[in-house]
Design an enzyme around this catalytic site. Structure first.
Site, short mmCIF file in Angstrom:
data_model
loop_
_atom_site.label_atom_id
_atom_site.label_comp_id
_atom_site.label_asym_id
_atom_site.label_seq_id
_atom_site.Cartn_x
_atom_site.Cartn_y
_atom_site.Cartn_z
N GLU A 289 14.14 -0.10 2.53
CA GLU A 289 12.86 0.08 1.86
C GLU A 289 12.56 1.56 1.66
O GLU A 289 12.72 2.35 2.60
CB GLU A 289 11.72 -0.52 2.67
CG GLU A 289 11.49 -1.99 2.37
CD GLU A 289 10.19 -2.48 2.96
OE1 GLU A 289 9.42 -3.13 2.26
OE2 GLU A 289 9.94 -2.19 4.15
N TYR B 280 7.60 1.96 -5.29
CA TYR B 280 8.25 1.28 -4.15
C TYR B 280 9.61 0.82 -4.64
O TYR B 280 9.75 0.33 -5.77
CB TYR B 280 7.40 0.07 -3.74
CG TYR B 280 8.12 -0.87 -2.78
CD1 TYR B 280 7.98 -0.72 -1.40
CD2 TYR B 280 8.96 -1.87 -3.26
CE1 TYR B 280 8.66 -1.56 -0.53
CE2 TYR B 280 9.64 -2.71 -2.39
CZ TYR B 280 9.48 -2.55 -1.02
OH TYR B 280 10.16 -3.37 -0.16
#
Ligand code: ADP
Ligand code: MG
Length: 404
Positions: A212, A124
């Site tokens: 993101e 991530y």
């Protein structure tokens, strides 16, 4: 001294969202690797798009302004061209329900076809503005592909953060530290370094509010690729970025909220049946709280702002009444600069312009409240109910929609 230019945010901060395929166009401009892909709006174009992309496996991905698409059935891996078309047909036009869309879901109008990637490892990576430390923060985690909110709640130590001083920018040692903490090998450092740097540049240059990449994948041949892309921007900075404003997809936004914006009103739709017209965000919050306290449920709140005039009040009624769930409207306005007698006249005018066929409960307090009460009383309009104070107004509103 703090650099005031970036971080002063106005109270009514709003963000502008874009689709994954658009975010990936920006990634390309900033040298962030992505799989080849093409957005389509018609399943007939699916096979052609997949052929153009090449390879033997494709991801068919719903484009909506919400995440969690995979779990909701909005992301499918196709192993041949026939499957590409089948999945495109299935996903286009579907009502996709994810953890972020709410129970009503979101209609899928666009699909992104992209090359399937052989995933060796999922990470991530994200950037947000950290209000507590007043700087942008880059985050990385080995828990890619998972809901990051869940990781943050359950295993916060697995999210590695780098606070970035915008006067100095993202420093090499910070990137090295992140790479080390997520267990990267020496041979993977260089790619990771440029990936992080480019993401930082994108975030800062474009006045992003959040970026993101979940998952950020590492391939078997040590390449980092952004498989997902979420980018949202600070609305207040969009006057500087005309090309990004063009990416706005109005079909993804709540129509009533859009219309309200055009008239300088801010409207937020909720699930209950008491419409709320207020002035000021603080009063909006307390109005909703007190309605709930009385056992009712707000259908929305509409903030008419400081300059409530008969025409804005009329427009406000019109917008509130577009929601068929609204069974009463609670007008809760505190007269400071705007005088209550003007609001009272505004309400009367508004009921002439827009037919309001539900009870209107009016609580006006502050400057010239007595005059306002007289104006409303003398007008003697059947569906206008005057309340003596906030609690009384909330109670009357909840009673008007059938009680608790
Ligand atoms: P969302 O986060 O909205 O569910 P993603 O873009 O993250 O959407 O896709 C969901 C999952 O589908 C990813 O975590 C990944 O495992 C898989 N996926 C997405 N795109 C690709 C791709 N191009 N190749 C292979 N797998 C993919
Ligand atoms: Mg994702």
């Amino acid at each position: 001294m703090k650099p005031a230019f970036i971080f002063i945010k106005n109270q009514k901060e709003k963000i502008m969202k874009i689709h994954e395929y658009q975010a990936k166009e920006l990634f390309v401009k900033y040298g962030i690797p992505i799989p080849l892909g093409k957005m389509i709006q018609n399943p007939e174009e699916a096979k052609e798009a997949a052929k153009e992309i090449g390879g033997g496996i494709w991801a068919v991905k719903a484009q909506i302004h919400a995440g969690g698409r995979g779990k909701g059935g909005g992301v499918k891996l196709a192993k041949n061209l026939t499957e590409v078309k089948e999945y495109a047909e299935e996903i286009l036009g579907m009502n996709l329900i994810t953890a972020q869309t709410g129970p009503e879901g979101q209609l899928v109008r666009k699909v992104y076809i992209e090359g399937g990637v052989d995933i060796a490892k999922e990470f991530y990576m994200g950037m947000v503005l950290d209000r507590a430390s007043e700087v942008p923060v880059m985050m990385v985690s080995t828990e890619g592909g998972m809901e990051i909110e869940k990781v943050a709640a359950e295993t916060p130590e697995k999210i590695i953060k780098a606070k970035i001083d915008p006067l100095f920018g993202l420093q090499s040692f910070q990137i090295m530290e992140m790479a080390y903490k997520i267990g990267l090998h020496k041979s993977q450092m260089k790619e990771f370094y440029f990936f992080a740097k480019n993401l930082y540049d994108l975030y800062m240059d474009l006045n992003a509010d959040i970026v993101e990449i979940n998952p950020l994948v590492l391939t078997a041949d040590d390449k980092f690729i952004a498989l997902d892309a979420k980018v949202a921007f600070d609305d207040n900075a969009m006057f500087k970025h005309k090309d990004i404003v063009e990416m706005r997809d109005f079909a993804e936004e709540e129509p009533a909220e859009l219309e309200a914006g055009k008239y300088g009103l801010s409207y937020v739709k909720l699930d209950g049946n008491v419409g709320c017209m207020v002035n000021g965000a603080g009063l909006a919050m307390s109005t909703m709280d007190i309605i709930k306290h009385e056992g009712g449920n707000p259908a929305n709140f509409l903030d008419v702002g400081g300059a409530a005039s008969p025409s804005t009040v009329a427009k406000g009624f019109e917008i509130i009444l577009k929601d068929p769930n609204v069974k009463a409207i609670f007008v809760n306005i505190f007269g400071g600069i705007v005088r209550c007698d003007r609001i009272a006249n505004g309400i009367l005018e508004a009921t002439k312009i827009t037919e309001v066929n539900v009870p209107i409960i009016v609580r006006l307090d502050g400057t010239n409240a007595e005059e306002a009460a007289i104006i409303l009383k003398e007008a003697n309009i059947e569906n206008i109910i005057t309340a003596v104070d906030l609690a009384d107004g909330a109670k009357l509103s909840v009673e008007a929609v059938g009680g608790k």
